[in-house]
Scaffold this motif. Structure first.
Motif, short mmCIF file in Angstrom:
data_model
loop_
_atom_site.label_atom_id
_atom_site.label_comp_id
_atom_site.label_asym_id
_atom_site.label_seq_id
_atom_site.Cartn_x
_atom_site.Cartn_y
_atom_site.Cartn_z
N HIS A 130 0.86 5.14 -4.16
CA HIS A 130 -0.41 5.41 -3.49
C HIS A 130 -0.84 4.24 -2.60
O HIS A 130 -1.40 4.45 -1.51
N SER A 151 0.55 4.05 -8.87
CA SER A 151 -0.34 3.14 -8.16
C SER A 151 0.37 2.52 -6.96
O SER A 151 -0.18 2.45 -5.85
N ASP A 176 0.33 -5.52 -14.02
CA ASP A 176 -0.80 -4.67 -13.68
C ASP A 176 -1.87 -5.46 -12.94
O ASP A 176 -2.45 -4.97 -11.95
N TYR A 196 -4.79 4.40 -10.82
CA TYR A 196 -3.59 4.38 -11.64
C TYR A 196 -3.25 2.96 -12.11
O TYR A 196 -2.71 2.80 -13.22
N ALA A 197 -3.56 1.96 -11.33
CA ALA A 197 -3.34 0.58 -11.78
C ALA A 197 -4.22 0.27 -12.98
O ALA A 197 -3.79 -0.40 -13.93
N ILE A 201 -4.07 -4.54 -4.45
CA ILE A 201 -4.98 -3.47 -4.04
C ILE A 201 -6.29 -4.07 -3.53
O ILE A 201 -6.84 -3.64 -2.50
N TYR A 241 2.18 5.35 -14.54
CA TYR A 241 0.91 4.99 -13.90
C TYR A 241 1.13 3.87 -12.89
O TYR A 241 0.60 3.90 -11.77
N TYR A 242 1.89 2.88 -13.31
CA TYR A 242 2.10 1.71 -12.45
C TYR A 242 2.78 2.11 -11.14
O TYR A 242 2.35 1.72 -10.05
N GLU A 263 -6.82 6.04 -5.26
CA GLU A 263 -5.85 6.47 -6.26
C GLU A 263 -5.01 5.31 -6.76
O GLU A 263 -4.66 5.23 -7.95
N ALA A 264 -4.68 4.38 -5.85
CA ALA A 264 -3.90 3.22 -6.25
C ALA A 264 -4.64 2.42 -7.32
O ALA A 264 -4.05 2.01 -8.33
N ARG A 265 -5.92 2.20 -7.12
CA ARG A 265 -6.71 1.45 -8.10
C ARG A 265 -6.84 2.23 -9.40
O ARG A 265 -6.74 1.66 -10.49
#
Length: 346
Positions: A215, A212, A247, A227-228, A254, A208-209, A223-225
Protein backbone atom coordinates in the motif's frame (compact mmCIF):
# COMPACT_ATOMS: atom_id res chain seq x y z
CA UNK A 1 21.27 10.69 23.78
CA UNK A 2 22.22 8.00 21.33
CA UNK A 3 22.47 4.42 22.53
CA UNK A 4 25.86 2.85 23.13
CA UNK A 5 26.92 0.07 20.82
CA UNK A 6 27.61 -3.44 22.04
CA UNK A 7 30.00 -4.82 19.45
CA UNK A 8 30.25 -8.26 21.02
CA UNK A 9 27.58 -9.90 18.88
CA UNK A 10 25.29 -9.03 16.00
CA UNK A 11 22.81 -11.41 14.40
CA UNK A 12 20.79 -11.38 11.21
CA UNK A 13 17.07 -10.86 11.58
CA UNK A 14 14.62 -13.67 10.99
CA UNK A 15 11.19 -12.85 9.65
CA UNK A 16 7.76 -14.24 10.24
CA UNK A 17 7.69 -15.95 6.85
CA UNK A 18 10.83 -17.89 7.67
CA UNK A 19 9.29 -18.86 10.98
CA UNK A 20 6.09 -19.75 9.15
CA UNK A 21 7.87 -22.37 7.03
CA UNK A 22 9.69 -23.66 10.10
CA UNK A 23 6.33 -24.26 11.75
CA UNK A 24 4.97 -25.97 8.64
CA UNK A 25 8.07 -28.17 8.51
CA UNK A 26 7.63 -29.05 12.17
CA UNK A 27 3.94 -29.86 11.85
CA UNK A 28 4.58 -32.17 8.92
CA UNK A 29 7.48 -33.79 10.71
CA UNK A 30 5.39 -34.36 13.80
CA UNK A 31 2.56 -35.80 11.75
CA UNK A 32 4.93 -38.47 10.49
CA UNK A 33 6.67 -38.91 13.82
CA UNK A 34 4.13 -39.90 16.47
CA UNK A 35 5.41 -39.74 20.02
CA UNK A 36 5.91 -43.23 21.40
CA UNK A 37 7.88 -44.60 24.30
CA UNK A 38 8.85 -47.78 22.46
CA UNK A 39 12.35 -48.33 21.06
CA UNK A 40 11.17 -48.17 17.44
CA UNK A 41 10.32 -44.50 17.79
CA UNK A 42 13.29 -43.39 19.89
CA UNK A 43 15.30 -41.92 17.02
CA UNK A 44 12.21 -40.57 15.30
CA UNK A 45 11.16 -38.76 18.46
CA UNK A 46 14.69 -37.50 18.93
CA UNK A 47 14.68 -36.16 15.37
CA UNK A 48 11.45 -34.29 16.11
CA UNK A 49 13.02 -32.82 19.26
CA UNK A 50 16.09 -31.72 17.30
CA UNK A 51 13.74 -30.05 14.82
CA UNK A 52 11.99 -28.13 17.59
CA UNK A 53 15.31 -26.91 18.99
CA UNK A 54 16.42 -25.90 15.51
CA UNK A 55 13.17 -23.99 14.94
CA UNK A 56 13.74 -21.95 18.10
CA UNK A 57 17.32 -21.18 17.10
CA UNK A 58 16.20 -20.27 13.58
CA UNK A 59 13.57 -17.89 14.93
CA UNK A 60 16.28 -16.20 16.99
CA UNK A 61 18.46 -15.72 13.91
CA UNK A 62 21.06 -18.21 15.15
CA UNK A 63 21.45 -19.99 11.83
CA UNK A 64 24.71 -21.89 12.47
CA UNK A 65 23.30 -23.64 15.53
CA UNK A 66 19.92 -24.13 13.85
CA UNK A 67 21.68 -25.80 10.94
CA UNK A 68 23.53 -28.09 13.34
CA UNK A 69 20.29 -29.30 14.94
CA UNK A 70 18.51 -29.67 11.60
CA UNK A 71 21.41 -31.85 10.45
CA UNK A 72 21.11 -33.99 13.57
CA UNK A 73 17.44 -34.46 12.76
CA UNK A 74 18.34 -35.35 9.18
CA UNK A 75 20.91 -37.92 10.28
CA UNK A 76 18.43 -39.56 12.66
CA UNK A 77 15.81 -39.74 9.94
CA UNK A 78 18.28 -41.21 7.46
CA UNK A 79 19.46 -43.79 9.98
CA UNK A 80 15.96 -45.24 10.40
CA UNK A 81 14.97 -44.82 6.73
CA UNK A 82 12.24 -42.31 7.63
CA UNK A 83 11.90 -40.69 4.20
CA UNK A 84 9.20 -38.17 5.10
CA UNK A 85 11.38 -36.92 7.94
CA UNK A 86 14.34 -36.71 5.57
CA UNK A 87 12.33 -34.46 3.22
CA UNK A 88 11.20 -32.21 6.05
CA UNK A 89 14.76 -31.94 7.39
CA UNK A 90 16.24 -31.16 3.98
CA UNK A 91 13.65 -28.47 3.33
CA UNK A 92 14.43 -26.94 6.73
CA UNK A 93 18.16 -27.06 6.01
CA UNK A 94 17.51 -25.43 2.65
CA UNK A 95 15.63 -22.59 4.30
CA UNK A 96 18.43 -22.13 6.83
CA UNK A 97 21.00 -21.95 4.05
CA UNK A 98 18.80 -19.43 2.22
CA UNK A 99 18.49 -17.26 5.32
CA UNK A 100 22.28 -17.44 5.71
CA UNK A 101 22.82 -16.20 2.16
CA UNK A 102 23.96 -19.55 0.77
CA UNK A 103 21.63 -19.84 -2.21
CA UNK A 104 23.51 -22.63 -4.01
CA UNK A 105 23.57 -24.82 -0.93
CA UNK A 106 19.89 -24.08 -0.29
CA UNK A 107 18.93 -25.08 -3.83
CA UNK A 108 20.87 -28.33 -3.50
CA UNK A 109 18.91 -29.28 -0.38
CA UNK A 110 15.58 -28.31 -1.95
CA UNK A 111 16.41 -30.37 -5.05
CA UNK A 112 17.24 -33.45 -2.96
CA UNK A 113 14.07 -33.03 -0.91
CA UNK A 114 11.98 -32.54 -4.06
CA UNK A 115 13.36 -35.64 -5.77
CA UNK A 116 12.49 -37.80 -2.76
CA UNK A 117 9.06 -36.19 -2.32
CA UNK A 118 8.27 -36.96 -5.97
CA UNK A 119 9.37 -40.55 -5.52
CA UNK A 120 7.09 -40.90 -2.49
CA UNK A 121 4.28 -39.04 -4.28
CA UNK A 122 3.88 -36.52 -1.44
CA UNK A 123 2.36 -33.40 -3.06
CA UNK A 124 2.44 -31.19 0.04
CA UNK A 125 6.15 -31.87 0.59
CA UNK A 126 6.83 -31.30 -3.11
CA UNK A 127 5.07 -27.95 -2.81
CA UNK A 128 7.34 -26.94 0.08
CA UNK A 129 10.51 -27.72 -1.85
CA UNK A 130 9.28 -25.97 -4.99
CA UNK A 131 8.19 -22.92 -3.01
CA UNK A 132 11.59 -22.79 -1.34
CA UNK A 133 13.22 -22.70 -4.76
CA UNK A 134 10.78 -19.96 -5.81
CA UNK A 135 11.83 -17.89 -2.81
CA UNK A 136 15.46 -18.19 -3.88
CA UNK A 137 14.47 -16.77 -7.26
CA UNK A 138 12.52 -13.96 -5.63
CA UNK A 139 15.58 -13.16 -3.55
CA UNK A 140 17.62 -12.93 -6.76
CA UNK A 141 15.01 -10.70 -8.39
CA UNK A 142 14.03 -13.39 -10.92
CA UNK A 143 10.33 -12.75 -10.61
CA UNK A 144 9.11 -14.47 -13.78
CA UNK A 145 10.92 -17.70 -12.95
CA UNK A 146 9.62 -17.53 -9.37
CA UNK A 147 6.05 -17.09 -10.56
CA UNK A 148 6.40 -20.18 -12.74
CA UNK A 149 7.48 -22.26 -9.76
CA UNK A 150 4.70 -20.87 -7.57
CA UNK A 151 2.19 -21.85 -10.26
CA UNK A 152 3.66 -25.36 -10.12
CA UNK A 153 3.51 -25.50 -6.32
CA UNK A 154 -0.02 -24.18 -5.86
CA UNK A 155 -2.00 -27.22 -7.06
CA UNK A 156 0.32 -29.53 -5.14
CA UNK A 157 -0.48 -27.67 -1.93
CA UNK A 158 -4.24 -27.91 -2.48
CA UNK A 159 -5.91 -28.84 0.78
CA UNK A 160 -2.93 -27.72 2.86
CA UNK A 161 -4.10 -24.30 3.98
CA UNK A 162 -0.91 -23.41 5.85
CA UNK A 163 1.24 -24.01 2.77
CA UNK A 164 -1.29 -22.26 0.55
CA UNK A 165 -1.08 -19.18 2.77
CA UNK A 166 2.68 -19.05 2.28
CA UNK A 167 2.34 -19.52 -1.48
CA UNK A 168 -0.16 -16.64 -1.64
CA UNK A 169 2.24 -14.52 0.40
CA UNK A 170 5.05 -15.30 -2.04
CA UNK A 171 2.78 -14.40 -4.93
CA UNK A 172 2.24 -11.08 -3.17
CA UNK A 173 5.98 -10.48 -3.08
CA UNK A 174 6.36 -11.43 -6.74
CA UNK A 175 3.55 -9.15 -7.89
CA UNK A 176 4.94 -6.34 -5.77
CA UNK A 177 8.29 -6.77 -7.50
CA UNK A 178 6.48 -6.46 -10.83
CA UNK A 179 4.65 -3.35 -9.68
CA UNK A 180 1.30 -5.12 -9.94
CA UNK A 181 0.04 -3.79 -6.63
CA UNK A 182 -3.67 -4.70 -7.01
CA UNK A 183 -2.81 -8.37 -7.65
CA UNK A 184 -0.27 -8.32 -4.82
CA UNK A 185 -2.93 -7.02 -2.44
CA UNK A 186 -5.39 -9.69 -3.61
CA UNK A 187 -2.92 -12.49 -2.94
CA UNK A 188 -1.87 -11.09 0.42
CA UNK A 189 -5.49 -10.80 1.49
CA UNK A 190 -5.98 -14.48 0.62
CA UNK A 191 -2.93 -15.37 2.72
CA UNK A 192 -4.17 -13.21 5.58
CA UNK A 193 -7.65 -14.80 5.55
CA UNK A 194 -6.17 -18.29 5.72
CA UNK A 195 -3.76 -17.41 8.51
CA UNK A 196 -6.47 -15.73 10.56
CA UNK A 197 -8.65 -18.83 10.09
CA UNK A 198 -5.77 -21.05 11.22
CA UNK A 199 -5.04 -18.71 14.15
CA UNK A 200 -1.45 -18.29 12.96
CA UNK A 201 -0.65 -14.90 14.44
CA UNK A 202 3.01 -14.80 13.44
CA UNK A 203 2.16 -15.45 9.81
CA UNK A 204 -0.77 -13.02 9.91
CA UNK A 205 1.61 -10.33 11.16
CA UNK A 206 3.84 -11.01 8.17
CA UNK A 207 0.85 -10.61 5.85
CA UNK A 208 -0.05 -7.32 7.54
CA UNK A 209 3.49 -6.08 7.15
CA UNK A 210 3.71 -6.83 3.44
CA UNK A 211 0.24 -5.38 2.85
CA UNK A 212 1.46 -2.19 4.48
CA UNK A 213 4.52 -2.21 2.24
CA UNK A 214 2.49 -2.71 -0.94
CA UNK A 215 0.00 0.00 0.00
CA UNK A 216 2.89 2.37 0.68
CA UNK A 217 4.33 1.65 -2.77
CA UNK A 218 0.89 2.24 -4.27
CA UNK A 219 0.55 5.57 -2.44
CA UNK A 220 -2.27 4.39 -0.18
CA UNK A 221 -0.91 5.94 2.99
CA UNK A 222 -3.99 5.38 5.16
CA UNK A 223 -4.03 1.67 4.40
CA UNK A 224 -0.26 1.45 4.74
CA UNK A 225 -0.43 2.86 8.26
CA UNK A 226 -3.41 0.69 9.20
CA UNK A 227 -1.65 -2.56 8.27
CA UNK A 228 1.69 -1.49 9.78
CA UNK A 229 -0.08 -0.81 13.06
CA UNK A 230 -1.83 -4.19 12.87
CA UNK A 231 1.52 -5.87 12.25
CA UNK A 232 3.00 -4.05 15.24
CA UNK A 233 0.11 -5.05 17.51
CA UNK A 234 0.40 -8.69 16.46
CA UNK A 235 4.19 -8.80 16.82
CA UNK A 236 3.97 -7.18 20.26
CA UNK A 237 1.38 -9.75 21.31
CA UNK A 238 3.71 -12.62 20.40
CA UNK A 239 6.75 -10.67 21.67
CA UNK A 240 8.62 -10.94 18.37
CA UNK A 241 11.26 -8.29 19.03
CA UNK A 242 12.92 -8.58 15.65
CA UNK A 243 9.68 -7.98 13.79
CA UNK A 244 8.65 -5.18 16.15
CA UNK A 245 11.77 -3.32 15.03
CA UNK A 246 10.77 -3.83 11.38
CA UNK A 247 7.25 -2.61 12.09
CA UNK A 248 8.53 0.60 13.63
CA UNK A 249 10.84 1.09 10.65
CA UNK A 250 7.83 0.74 8.35
CA UNK A 251 5.86 3.26 10.40
CA UNK A 252 8.81 5.64 10.15
CA UNK A 253 8.83 5.37 6.35
CA UNK A 254 5.07 5.94 6.26
CA UNK A 255 5.41 9.01 8.47
CA UNK A 256 8.06 10.39 6.14
CA UNK A 257 5.69 9.93 3.21
CA UNK A 258 3.04 11.78 5.21
CA UNK A 259 5.46 14.64 5.94
CA UNK A 260 5.49 13.91 9.67
CA UNK A 261 9.21 14.11 10.43
CA UNK A 262 8.94 14.15 14.24
CA UNK A 263 6.72 11.08 14.22
CA UNK A 264 9.09 9.38 11.79
CA UNK A 265 11.99 10.17 14.11
CA UNK A 266 10.16 8.56 17.03
CA UNK A 267 9.54 5.38 15.02
CA UNK A 268 13.10 5.09 13.71
CA UNK A 269 14.46 5.71 17.22
CA UNK A 270 12.22 2.93 18.57
CA UNK A 271 13.34 0.57 15.81
CA UNK A 272 17.00 1.41 16.33
CA UNK A 273 16.82 0.85 20.09
CA UNK A 274 15.19 -2.56 19.65
CA UNK A 275 17.61 -3.57 16.89
CA UNK A 276 20.58 -2.54 19.02
CA UNK A 277 19.59 -4.57 22.07
CA UNK A 278 18.73 -7.52 19.82
CA UNK A 279 22.16 -7.29 18.14
CA UNK A 280 20.63 -6.85 14.67
CA UNK A 281 23.42 -5.19 12.73
CA UNK A 282 21.77 -4.52 9.38
CA UNK A 283 18.54 -3.40 11.02
CA UNK A 284 20.49 -1.07 13.33
CA UNK A 285 22.35 0.42 10.40
CA UNK A 286 19.37 1.19 8.22
CA UNK A 287 17.56 2.87 11.13
CA UNK A 288 20.49 4.96 12.23
CA UNK A 289 20.93 6.16 8.64
CA UNK A 290 17.35 7.43 8.73
CA UNK A 291 17.94 9.06 12.11
CA UNK A 292 21.04 10.88 10.88
CA UNK A 293 19.10 12.37 7.97
CA UNK A 294 16.38 13.54 10.34
CA UNK A 295 18.93 14.76 12.92
CA UNK A 296 20.20 17.24 10.35
CA UNK A 297 16.72 18.14 9.13
CA UNK A 298 15.38 18.74 12.66
CA UNK A 299 18.46 20.52 13.96
CA UNK A 300 19.60 17.78 16.37
CA UNK A 301 23.26 18.60 15.83
CA UNK A 302 24.76 17.05 18.97
CA UNK A 303 22.80 13.82 18.59
CA UNK A 304 23.80 13.65 14.93
CA UNK A 305 27.46 13.49 15.95
CA UNK A 306 26.78 10.55 18.29
CA UNK A 307 24.67 8.78 15.69
CA UNK A 308 27.37 9.15 13.04
CA UNK A 309 29.95 7.65 15.38
CA UNK A 310 27.67 4.67 16.07
CA UNK A 311 26.94 4.29 12.37
CA UNK A 312 30.65 4.12 11.61
CA UNK A 313 31.15 1.41 14.23
CA UNK A 314 28.31 -0.67 12.77
CA UNK A 315 29.65 -0.22 9.25
CA UNK A 316 33.04 -1.42 10.41
CA UNK A 317 31.48 -4.52 11.97
CA UNK A 318 29.61 -5.28 8.75
CA UNK A 319 32.51 -4.24 6.53
CA UNK A 320 30.15 -1.92 4.65
CA UNK A 321 31.75 0.99 2.75
CA UNK A 322 30.48 4.42 3.69
CA UNK A 323 28.95 4.96 0.27
CA UNK A 324 27.07 1.66 0.30
CA UNK A 325 25.00 1.40 3.47
CA UNK A 326 22.30 -1.29 3.18
CA UNK A 327 18.62 -0.59 3.57
CA UNK A 328 17.86 -4.22 4.36
CA UNK A 329 18.64 -6.52 7.25
CA UNK A 330 19.58 -9.85 5.81
CA UNK A 331 22.97 -10.11 4.13
CA UNK A 332 22.00 -12.29 1.20
CA UNK A 333 18.48 -13.59 1.56
CA UNK A 334 17.50 -10.07 0.69
CA UNK A 335 19.57 -7.68 -1.39
CA UNK A 336 18.99 -3.93 -0.98
CA UNK A 337 17.24 -3.85 -4.36
CA UNK A 338 14.89 -6.75 -3.78
CA UNK A 339 12.27 -7.67 -1.25
CA UNK A 340 12.20 -11.38 -0.51
CA UNK A 341 10.34 -13.73 1.80
CA UNK A 342 13.32 -13.76 4.12
CA UNK A 343 13.15 -10.15 5.18
CA UNK A 344 10.72 -7.31 5.67
CA UNK A 345 11.50 -4.22 3.63
CA UNK A 346 8.96 -1.50 2.90
Amino acid sequence: MASKLNTAKFVVKTTPLCIAWAIVFLSLSCSTAPKNNGPIYQKRNQAADYGKQADSLFAAGNYPDALSFYRRALENNISIDHDEGVIVSRNAIGRTYAASGLAAEAKEEYDKALALAKRLKRPALQAQSITGKAELLLSAGKTKEALALLAEAQPLASGDEASMAIIHHNYGIAYKQEGNYPEAITRLNLAMILNIKLKRLTETASNYYLLSSVHLKAGNLREARLYAQRALQADKKIENSMSIASDYYALGKISLAEGKDEEAYFSFEKAFSIALVQNMAHESLRNIEELIILDEKLGKTAVAVEHKALRDQIRAILNVPAAKAPDAKAPATETPATETPAAKTP
